[in-house]
Design an enzyme around this catalytic site. Structure first.
Site, PDB file in Angstrom:
ATOM      1  N   ASP A  10       0.875  -1.185   0.000  1.00 37.10           N
ATOM      2  CA  ASP A  10       0.000   0.000   0.000  1.00 37.10           C
ATOM      3  C   ASP A  10       0.906   1.228   0.000  1.00 37.10           C
ATOM      4  O   ASP A  10       2.106   1.132   0.263  1.00 37.10           O
ATOM      5  CB  ASP A  10      -0.906  -0.003   1.244  1.00 37.10           C
ATOM      6  CG  ASP A  10      -1.829   1.218   1.292  1.00 37.10           C
ATOM      7  OD1 ASP A  10      -2.311   1.647   0.220  1.00 37.10           O
ATOM      8  OD2 ASP A  10      -2.054   1.767   2.385  1.00 37.10           O
ATOM      9  N   SER A  11       0.299   2.370  -0.264  1.00 36.66           N
ATOM     10  CA  SER A  11       1.047   3.628  -0.180  1.00 36.66           C
ATOM     11  C   SER A  11       1.439   3.918   1.266  1.00 36.66           C
ATOM     12  O   SER A  11       2.139   4.890   1.512  1.00 36.66           O
ATOM     13  CB  SER A  11       0.168   4.765  -0.694  1.00 36.66           C
ATOM     14  OG  SER A  11      -0.963   4.888   0.154  1.00 36.66           O
ATOM     15  N   GLY A  43      -2.752   9.159  -3.937  1.00 38.35           N
ATOM     16  CA  GLY A  43      -3.964   9.722  -4.538  1.00 38.35           C
ATOM     17  C   GLY A  43      -3.791  11.091  -5.167  1.00 38.35           C
ATOM     18  O   GLY A  43      -4.620  11.524  -5.974  1.00 38.35           O
ATOM     19  N   CYS A  73      -4.459  -1.229  -2.063  1.00 37.36           N
ATOM     20  CA  CYS A  73      -4.571   0.214  -2.278  1.00 37.36           C
ATOM     21  C   CYS A  73      -5.491   0.425  -3.486  1.00 37.36           C
ATOM     22  O   CYS A  73      -5.187  -0.060  -4.583  1.00 37.36           O
ATOM     23  CB  CYS A  73      -3.178   0.774  -2.561  1.00 37.36           C
ATOM     24  SG  CYS A  73      -3.129   2.514  -2.998  1.00 37.36           S
ATOM     25  N   THR A  75      -6.041   3.151  -5.036  1.00 37.00           N
ATOM     26  CA  THR A  75      -5.417   4.070  -5.992  1.00 37.00           C
ATOM     27  C   THR A  75      -4.438   3.320  -6.900  1.00 37.00           C
ATOM     28  O   THR A  75      -4.424   3.522  -8.124  1.00 37.00           O
ATOM     29  CB  THR A  75      -4.688   5.204  -5.245  1.00 37.00           C
ATOM     30  OG1 THR A  75      -5.557   5.716  -4.236  1.00 37.00           O
ATOM     31  CG2 THR A  75      -4.281   6.312  -6.180  1.00 37.00           C
ATOM     32  N   GLU A 151      -1.808   8.696   8.184  1.00 33.38           N
ATOM     33  CA  GLU A 151      -0.369   8.372   8.175  1.00 33.38           C
ATOM     34  C   GLU A 151       0.353   8.983   9.380  1.00 33.38           C
ATOM     35  O   GLU A 151       1.451   8.554   9.723  1.00 33.38           O
ATOM     36  CB  GLU A 151       0.290   8.871   6.877  1.00 33.38           C
ATOM     37  CG  GLU A 151      -0.025   8.028   5.655  1.00 33.38           C
ATOM     38  CD  GLU A 151       0.630   6.648   5.670  1.00 33.38           C
ATOM     39  OE1 GLU A 151       1.776   6.539   6.110  1.00 33.38           O
ATOM     40  OE2 GLU A 151      -0.045   5.677   5.272  1.00 33.38           O
ATOM     41  N   CYS A 183     -10.919   3.695  -0.070  1.00 31.69           N
ATOM     42  CA  CYS A 183      -9.487   3.852   0.190  1.00 31.69           C
ATOM     43  C   CYS A 183      -9.192   3.007   1.419  1.00 31.69           C
ATOM     44  O   CYS A 183      -9.949   3.047   2.399  1.00 31.69           O
ATOM     45  CB  CYS A 183      -9.171   5.325   0.459  1.00 31.69           C
ATOM     46  SG  CYS A 183      -7.506   5.618   1.103  1.00 31.69           S
ATOM     47  N   HIS A 185      -7.107   3.220   3.677  1.00 31.31           N
ATOM     48  CA  HIS A 185      -6.842   3.959   4.928  1.00 31.31           C
ATOM     49  C   HIS A 185      -8.142   4.260   5.685  1.00 31.31           C
ATOM     50  O   HIS A 185      -8.138   4.396   6.909  1.00 31.31           O
ATOM     51  CB  HIS A 185      -6.161   5.299   4.624  1.00 31.31           C
ATOM     52  CG  HIS A 185      -4.691   5.210   4.311  1.00 31.31           C
ATOM     53  ND1 HIS A 185      -4.221   4.663   3.142  1.00 31.31           N
ATOM     54  CD2 HIS A 185      -3.600   5.614   5.012  1.00 31.31           C
ATOM     55  CE1 HIS A 185      -2.891   4.742   3.136  1.00 31.31           C
ATOM     56  NE2 HIS A 185      -2.489   5.318   4.259  1.00 31.31           N
TER      57      HIS A 185
HETATM   58  N1  DGL Z   1      -4.668   3.281   0.746  1.00 30.56           N
HETATM   59  C1  DGL Z   1      -4.654   3.997  -0.487  1.00 30.56           C
HETATM   60  C2  DGL Z   1      -5.942   3.678  -1.266  1.00 30.56           C
HETATM   61  O1  DGL Z   1      -6.606   2.700  -0.981  1.00 30.56           O
HETATM   62  C3  DGL Z   1      -4.405   5.440  -0.201  1.00 30.56           C
HETATM   63  C4  DGL Z   1      -3.965   6.183  -1.376  1.00 30.56           C
HETATM   64  C5  DGL Z   1      -3.106   7.367  -1.093  1.00 30.56           C
HETATM   65  O2  DGL Z   1      -1.971   7.155  -0.640  1.00 30.56           O
HETATM   66  O3  DGL Z   1      -3.551   8.475  -1.412  1.00 30.56           O
HETATM   67  O4  DGL Z   1      -6.326   4.365  -2.185  1.00 30.56           O
END
Ligand code: DGL
Length: 262
Positions: A10-11, A43, A73, A75, A151, A183, A185
């Site tokens: 993931d990001s 994102g 993720c 995105t 985050e 998302c 998060h």
């Molecule tokens: N967890 C990512 C998602 O599901 C977050 C994306 C981001 O870092 O903006 O989209």
């Protein structure tokens, strides 16, 4: 059968919400989780940037011998999964906003989708929402700012509430009865969202469905682990270890978390 690890990326820390669902369903599996928190939020990046970061994360997990990769993720999935599937010889599981179940169950025929700009602007999101939203009014909102707060471990802050208030207002005005969290998060915002949403608005996310799909694909590919013991779990982050620890505190006895400069 294979006891090689599952790879998850993931990001940042959001994909741990998916890791928890997977871990619950297939506890014998070993896992490697990569949190690219240094580059969050994805994102706000271009499709090309998201693709390059997704390739870098995949290369890392492939080098570690992962038998299957979960792109935890939305995105990265909506911008890069077609490319990844075409270029690597491992099965990929992606995650997309759960528009289909929300659209099927909505009585008001109004569904809210909270997701990143990168997800909402992707062509994969557009085709999914067109396919499933027959007769349903979808109210999209970009959750700009929320990923950065999560985050920083500030999911339950006045700032999160303020942003959510602004994002929910047009959805509530339209009369949604389902809120789709697009998302990984955002499940960490559920306690706050539950306080803010009026009765009758259901929150829906894709975590459980992704875990189920992961198991199906493992079985189909004869990759399901057969160890009698619980799996081992290695988490890597290129930012602060403490934030991952914060979101994984209830699993702290069975995991290791390391900083890695990648
Ligand atoms: N967890 C990512 C998602 O599901 C977050 C994306 C981001 O870092 O903006 O989209």
């Amino acid at each position: 059968m294979s006891n090689r690890p599952l790879g998850i990326f993931d990001s940042g820390v959001g994909g741990t919400s998916i890791w928890k669902e997977i871990h619950q369903l297939v506890p014998q599996e070993n896992t490697i989780y990569l949190a690219d928190s240094k580059n969050a939020p994805y994102g706000e990046k271009t499709e090309q940037e998201i693709l390059q970061l997704s390739i870098k994360n995949t290369e890392f997990l492939v080098t570690k011998g992962c038998k299957l990769i979960v792109v935890a993720c939305n995105t990265a999935t909506t911008n890069a999964i077609d490319y990844l599937r075409g270029h690597y010889d491992v099965p990929f599981i992606g995650i997309e906003p759960a528009i289909k179940p929300a659209a099927l169950q909505s009585e008001s025929k109004k569904v809210g989708v909270l997701a990143t700009k990168g997800t909402l602007s992707s062509s994969l999101f557009h085709s999914t929402s067109e396919n499933h939203a027959n007769g349903i009014h979808i109210i999209e909102q970009e959750g700009t700012g929320l990923v950065q707060l999560i985050e920083s471990g500030m999911e339950n802050s006045a700032m999160s509430r303020r942003i959510l208030e602004i994002k929910l207002a047009p959805m509530l005005a339209a009369g949604i009865d389902y809120l789709v969290l697009g998302c990984t998060h955002y499940p960490y915002l559920i306690p706050v969202l539950k306080e803010m949403l009026p009765e009758g608005v259901e929150i829906i996310d894709s975590g459980e469905a992704v875990a189920r799909q992961t198991k199906v694909v493992l079985v189909e590919n004869k990759l399901l682990g057969n160890s009698k013991e619980k799996g081992k779990h290695h988490f890597y982050t290129n930012s602060e270890v403490e934030v991952l620890e914060h979101f994984l505190k209830e699993n702290s006895d069975s995991i290791t978390i390391k900083y890695l400069d990648f």
